[in-house]
Design an enzyme around this catalytic site. Structure first.
Site, PDB file in Angstrom:
ATOM      1  N   ASP A  55      19.235 -16.778  17.783  1.00 28.16           N
ATOM      2  CA  ASP A  55      20.559 -16.234  18.060  1.00 28.16           C
ATOM      3  C   ASP A  55      20.588 -15.394  19.325  1.00 28.16           C
ATOM      4  O   ASP A  55      19.666 -14.645  19.625  1.00 28.16           O
ATOM      5  CB  ASP A  55      21.036 -15.382  16.880  1.00 28.16           C
TER       6      ASP A  55
ATOM      7  N   GLU B  98      30.815 -22.779   9.260  1.00 22.39           N
ATOM      8  CA  GLU B  98      29.377 -22.509   9.240  1.00 22.39           C
ATOM      9  C   GLU B  98      29.220 -20.998   9.114  1.00 22.39           C
ATOM     10  O   GLU B  98      29.562 -20.257  10.032  1.00 22.39           O
ATOM     11  CB  GLU B  98      28.735 -23.020  10.536  1.00 22.39           C
TER      12      GLU B  98
END
Length: 258
Positions: free
Chosen positions: A61, A50
């Site tokens: 994130d 990924e």
């Protein structure tokens, strides 16, 4: 149309193990090093890659990944670099490569153009954390046109109706978010992850990857006892930041269930 990702997950299920899915951002610490690091992950037990597309507003994130993507952007990352990375990695290893990207860069590039260039580079598909299936008609059409996987997220807070919609529109796997919040290593993978996977199964999911907060070999093993894939990111990014490509290889080997 066949999914490279589903083929890997199915093959590993037959062997009694699941897939280790490894995340790294493209362009960190440099484009060349990010390519080497991704190849090294596969050489050390990662089954599916990924690759994160650096973005200026990474709402999902945690700090480790935010800092890495900011470094990539400061170093001059361009969206075309993502396709370069995919092409170079897929020329060297057979593991499927998914790009993880917020949807705005895809829109700016042109949805059909993005799908075309990703497919041409040998990419397997996209993980789109901020795109929900009922707003993804253009992307779904482009993914079908270019035979790409489309991975949508499912969260513990999602209704059964939303989960069913995600399962119906996903190809590759459903990305089960193990905990509410941002990415980052945690000491325990929330019990919510197991519950969410059970709910996804009840609405027809056959390929599920669990991510957010997985950082140890024991957690990988735990997740793979009930899901097809365990997604690891922050601990790999930290290893790369602290010790370069050799360190990220060692980290992957330690996490790999095989």
């Amino acid at each position: 149309m066949t999914s490279k990702v589903e083929a890997v997950l199915d093959a590993l299920k037959v062997t009694g193990t699941g897939a280790l899915i490894g995340y790294l951002p493209v362009g960190f610490p440099t484009l060349a090093e990010s390519i080497e690091a991704a190849v090294t992950l596969v050489e050390n037990g990662v089954d599916i890659l990924e690759l994160g597309v650096p973005y200026s507003d990474p709402v999902m994130d945690g700090l480790v990944i935010q800092e890495a993507t900011q470094t990539a952007l400061a170093g001059g990352f361009r969206l075309s670099d993502a396709f370069t990375a995919v092409k170079e990695i897929t020329a060297r290893v057979s593991a499927p490569v998914l790009l993880m990207t917020y949807y705005n860069p895809v829109l700016q590039y042109g949805v059909d153009n993005f799908a075309r260039d990703l497919a041409a580079a040998g990419g397997a598909g996209l993980i789109t954390p901020d795109l929900i299936p009922d707003e993804a008609h253009e992307w779904i059409a482009a993914a079908e046109k270019y035979d790409l996987d489309r991975v949508f997220l499912a969260a513990p807070s999602s209704t059964d109706e939303r989960l069913a919609q995600a399962v119906k529109q996903c190809r590759g796997f459903v990305y089960a978010v193990s905990t509410m919040g941002i990415t980052g290593a945690r000491t325990d993978v929330d019990a919510a992850a197991h519950s969410l996977v059970t709910r996804l199964r009840s609405v027809g999911a056959t390929h599920i990857g669990v991510g957010v907060g997985i950082s140890t070999a024991d957690q990988v093993t735990e997740v793979l006892s009930y899901a097809e894939g365990a997604i690891v990111g922050s601990v790999l990014v930290k290893a790369l930041a602290d010790g370069g490509v050799p360190a990220v290889g060692r980290c992957a080997a330690e996490l790999s269930p095989k």
